[in-house]
Design a protein around this motif. Sequence first.
Motif, PDB file in Angstrom:
ATOM      1  N   GLY A  34       0.811  -1.214   0.000  1.00  0.00           N
ATOM      2  CA  GLY A  34       0.000   0.000   0.000  1.00  0.00           C
ATOM      3  C   GLY A  34       0.839   1.256   0.000  1.00  0.00           C
ATOM      4  O   GLY A  34       0.516   2.238  -0.687  1.00  0.00           O
ATOM      5  N   SER A  35       1.931   1.236   0.763  1.00  0.00           N
ATOM      6  CA  SER A  35       2.794   2.419   0.843  1.00  0.00           C
ATOM      7  C   SER A  35       3.413   2.756  -0.495  1.00  0.00           C
ATOM      8  O   SER A  35       3.553   3.931  -0.856  1.00  0.00           O
ATOM      9  N   MET A  36       3.813   1.735  -1.250  1.00  0.00           N
ATOM     10  CA  MET A  36       4.440   1.981  -2.538  1.00  0.00           C
ATOM     11  C   MET A  36       3.442   2.462  -3.580  1.00  0.00           C
ATOM     12  O   MET A  36       3.806   3.183  -4.511  1.00  0.00           O
ATOM     13  N   ALA A  37       2.190   2.072  -3.444  1.00  0.00           N
ATOM     14  CA  ALA A  37       1.165   2.639  -4.323  1.00  0.00           C
ATOM     15  C   ALA A  37       1.032   4.140  -4.053  1.00  0.00           C
ATOM     16  O   ALA A  37       0.920   4.958  -4.978  1.00  0.00           O
ATOM     17  N   PHE A  96      -3.585   7.016   9.739  1.00  0.00           N
ATOM     18  CA  PHE A  96      -4.184   8.352   9.911  1.00  0.00           C
ATOM     19  C   PHE A  96      -3.670   9.327   8.843  1.00  0.00           C
ATOM     20  O   PHE A  96      -4.452  10.086   8.244  1.00  0.00           O
ATOM     21  N   ALA A  97      -2.352   9.302   8.573  1.00  0.00           N
ATOM     22  CA  ALA A  97      -1.769  10.204   7.582  1.00  0.00           C
ATOM     23  C   ALA A  97      -2.338   9.943   6.198  1.00  0.00           C
ATOM     24  O   ALA A  97      -2.601  10.880   5.424  1.00  0.00           O
ATOM     25  N   THR A  98      -2.540   8.677   5.881  1.00  0.00           N
ATOM     26  CA  THR A  98      -3.120   8.330   4.580  1.00  0.00           C
ATOM     27  C   THR A  98      -4.556   8.832   4.480  1.00  0.00           C
ATOM     28  O   THR A  98      -5.021   9.227   3.401  1.00  0.00           O
ATOM     29  N   GLY A  99      -5.261   8.825   5.600  1.00  0.00           N
ATOM     30  CA  GLY A  99      -6.616   9.368   5.617  1.00  0.00           C
ATOM     31  C   GLY A  99      -6.638  10.847   5.246  1.00  0.00           C
ATOM     32  O   GLY A  99      -7.557  11.316   4.553  1.00  0.00           O
ATOM     33  N   LEU A 170      -1.955   2.035 -12.294  1.00  0.00           N
ATOM     34  CA  LEU A 170      -3.195   1.577 -12.924  1.00  0.00           C
ATOM     35  C   LEU A 170      -4.416   2.181 -12.251  1.00  0.00           C
ATOM     36  O   LEU A 170      -5.376   2.597 -12.920  1.00  0.00           O
ATOM     37  N   MET A 171      -4.369   2.263 -10.926  1.00  0.00           N
ATOM     38  CA  MET A 171      -5.514   2.822 -10.199  1.00  0.00           C
ATOM     39  C   MET A 171      -5.653   4.319 -10.453  1.00  0.00           C
ATOM     40  O   MET A 171      -6.770   4.842 -10.558  1.00  0.00           O
ATOM     41  N   VAL A 177      -6.746   9.155  -8.023  1.00  0.00           N
ATOM     42  CA  VAL A 177      -5.801   9.058  -6.907  1.00  0.00           C
ATOM     43  C   VAL A 177      -6.485   8.643  -5.607  1.00  0.00           C
ATOM     44  O   VAL A 177      -5.875   8.014  -4.748  1.00  0.00           O
ATOM     45  N   SER A 178      -7.757   8.983  -5.437  1.00  0.00           N
ATOM     46  CA  SER A 178      -8.453   8.639  -4.192  1.00  0.00           C
ATOM     47  C   SER A 178      -8.474   7.130  -3.967  1.00  0.00           C
ATOM     48  O   SER A 178      -8.371   6.660  -2.823  1.00  0.00           O
ATOM     49  N   SER A 179      -8.606   6.366  -5.039  1.00  0.00           N
ATOM     50  CA  SER A 179      -8.667   4.906  -4.911  1.00  0.00           C
ATOM     51  C   SER A 179      -7.373   4.337  -4.345  1.00  0.00           C
ATOM     52  O   SER A 179      -7.384   3.348  -3.608  1.00  0.00           O
ATOM     53  N   VAL A 180      -6.256   4.972  -4.672  1.00  0.00           N
ATOM     54  CA  VAL A 180      -4.964   4.511  -4.151  1.00  0.00           C
ATOM     55  C   VAL A 180      -4.911   4.699  -2.645  1.00  0.00           C
ATOM     56  O   VAL A 180      -4.463   3.817  -1.901  1.00  0.00           O
ATOM     57  N   TYR A 181      -5.367   5.834  -2.178  1.00  0.00           N
ATOM     58  CA  TYR A 181      -5.331   6.108  -0.742  1.00  0.00           C
ATOM     59  C   TYR A 181      -6.290   5.199   0.033  1.00  0.00           C
ATOM     60  O   TYR A 181      -5.991   4.785   1.163  1.00  0.00           O
ATOM     61  N   ILE A 182      -7.431   4.879  -0.550  1.00  0.00           N
ATOM     62  CA  ILE A 182      -8.345   3.929   0.088  1.00  0.00           C
ATOM     63  C   ILE A 182      -7.679   2.563   0.211  1.00  0.00           C
ATOM     64  O   ILE A 182      -7.752   1.903   1.258  1.00  0.00           O
TER      65      ILE A 182
END
Length: 426
Positions: A34-37, A96-99, A170-171, A177-182
């Motif tokens: 997830g972090s690398m995405a 939390f930061a990703t949120g 791809l996402m 970009v929102s999909s990556v953070y989810i």
Amino acid sequence: MSAKASKWTLDLAPLKKYRDFKILWSSGFVSRLGSMATYVTLPYQLWHSTHSYFASAILGVVEIVPLILASTIGGVLADHHDRQKIVWMTEAGALFATGLLLINSYFSHPSILVLYFVGALYATIDGFQRPSMGAIAPQLVSHDDQPAANALNSMSSNFATIAGPSLGGLMIQGLGVSSVYIFNLVTFAISVALLMKIKKTPIANQGKRPGFTSVFDGFSYAWNRKDLLGTYIVDLLAMILAMPNVLFPAWVEKINKSWSLGLFYAAGTVGALLVGFFSSLMGRFKKHGRGVVVGALAWGAAIFLAGTTNQLWIILFSLIAAGGADMISVYYRSAIWNQSITDDFRGRLASIEQLSYSVGPLLGQLRAASLASWSNLRFSVSFGGVSCIFFIILALFFLPKMWSYDVETDENVAIVRKEREKHQNF
């Protein structure tokens, strides 16, 4: 697999023998994926909002100071407090930061300041977490299995580094970009759940109060161990002088191959994976200090080659070769760290290790972007490779103990081996 074949291929023994290591390894893979995405997505947002080399360079600048401070404190905490609690609490902080990034992404004009703030917050969280994570791993595996465990961790990280950016790219294109953070929020949640299943490990300096003296003691230990000091210096030189990743979004545009951005990010880790499959073979070479140096020199040569051309296939081949060279250096560097540092210093030394492989790339971003802005992109890349080779060769004259380090004869390795044989309980 035959015994003969196993001598040449990836050693899976730590995953089969140690339950808690397997859990830690799985958690690290999920979190890294997830972090690398997100690693691709954050600079993507920044570049397409500003189209500025300077703005890209600033992202590295805002991460450096909090990373240094947090890592220094995190190393002391790792040697005096519960390492597992520190790890899962910081993982929750990353969630939390990703949120915050997710919320920011829903605005029609996402705030650049939020991107910088979260970049700094990620660096702070990473600084607190990595020393404890680096100190836990050697406690979960026997002394002789440390190199194999290091290789498995590197392979997991490298695979996630291929899949994460590719998936992120791809996402971004398909869902935004929102999909990556989810996706990253979900991976962090899974990681936290896994980390809480690991059995409690002993606190290294139980009952001793941490303070400034603890920090100085850690740096003094590293300074007096010239073999360790050499590994940090070589890694810093390689990353500061020849780390071109911040230029990837601009690079693909310069060669009119914007579709290849994911390949650029993945190329280095493909090379690392290919070399990592031969961890058993690398484990037979005992002059680990020389392995660190040869890998770093090969890295510089490959980066130089990448900067000499606009041909996509040559660039990607060079980046793959650079990733393989880096894996060689990482393998032997990690083996030196995990087999020769006593547990009471492991957290503080892990923080120094983190500074060498985290601050180096951040400063490398600043160097690469600044030089590209002053001259041009290709010169920034190729000059970085040449200077990397030159300064590492120069440093060797001052690092004879690292060059001669032998895992079979080093006195510090013998001390750590006895310590672990006395306390191991798997």
